[in-house]
Design a protein around this motif. Structure first.
Motif, PDB file in Angstrom:
ATOM      1  N   GLU A  43      16.545   1.037  41.623  1.00  0.00           N
ATOM      2  CA  GLU A  43      16.541   1.325  43.056  1.00  0.00           C
ATOM      3  C   GLU A  43      15.550   2.427  43.402  1.00  0.00           C
ATOM      4  OE1 GLU A  43      20.669   2.139  43.754  1.00  0.00           O
ATOM      5  OE2 GLU A  43      21.176   0.020  43.937  1.00  0.00           O
ATOM      6  N   GLN A  44      15.485   3.471  42.591  1.00  0.00           N
ATOM      7  CA  GLN A  44      14.536   4.558  42.847  1.00  0.00           C
ATOM      8  C   GLN A  44      13.105   4.064  42.721  1.00  0.00           C
ATOM      9  OE1 GLN A  44      15.865   7.548  40.085  1.00  0.00           O
ATOM     10  NE2 GLN A  44      17.261   8.450  41.574  1.00  0.00           N
ATOM     11  N   SER A  45      12.842   3.159  41.783  1.00  0.00           N
ATOM     12  CA  SER A  45      11.478   2.650  41.609  1.00  0.00           C
ATOM     13  C   SER A  45      11.039   1.813  42.792  1.00  0.00           C
ATOM     14  CB  SER A  45      11.390   1.817  40.335  1.00  0.00           C
ATOM     15  OG  SER A  45      11.941   0.532  40.519  1.00  0.00           O
ATOM     16  N   GLU A  46      12.023   1.246  43.496  1.00  0.00           N
ATOM     17  CA  GLU A  46      11.732   0.433  44.667  1.00  0.00           C
ATOM     18  C   GLU A  46      11.761   1.245  45.963  1.00  0.00           C
ATOM     19  OE1 GLU A  46      14.700  -2.608  44.247  1.00  0.00           O
ATOM     20  OE2 GLU A  46      13.457  -3.770  42.860  1.00  0.00           O
ATOM     21  N   GLY A  47      11.904   2.550  45.822  1.00  0.00           N
ATOM     22  CA  GLY A  47      11.887   3.424  46.986  1.00  0.00           C
ATOM     23  C   GLY A  47      13.207   3.509  47.723  1.00  0.00           C
ATOM     24  N   ARG A  48      14.264   2.972  47.110  1.00  0.00           N
ATOM     25  CA  ARG A  48      15.588   3.051  47.724  1.00  0.00           C
ATOM     26  C   ARG A  48      16.330   4.233  47.133  1.00  0.00           C
ATOM     27  NH1 ARG A  48      18.416  -2.307  46.530  1.00  0.00           N
ATOM     28  NH2 ARG A  48      16.991  -2.450  44.772  1.00  0.00           N
TER      29      ARG A  48
END
Length: 50
Positions: A43-48
């Motif tokens: 999720e962090q890698s996807e900007g979430r």
């Protein structure tokens, strides 16, 4: 866990997710962390924000 160890873990998780199209359960089992942590990394890698 050191910063470098964490970075290596993140890279491994993302490689398994994006390149090998693995599911979060199998990634967690392979790298030895909780499945929720795998989800947070993705999720962090996807900007979430997890």
């Amino acid at each position: 866990m050191t910063t470098l160890s964490r970075q290596v873990l993140v890279v491994r998780v993302l490689m398994l997710w994006f390149q090998e199209r693995r599911d979060t359960h199998s990634i967690a089992a392979e790298v030895g962390i909780d499945e929720n942590e795998v989800c947070k990394i993705i999720e962090q890698s996807e900007g979430r924000t997890p």
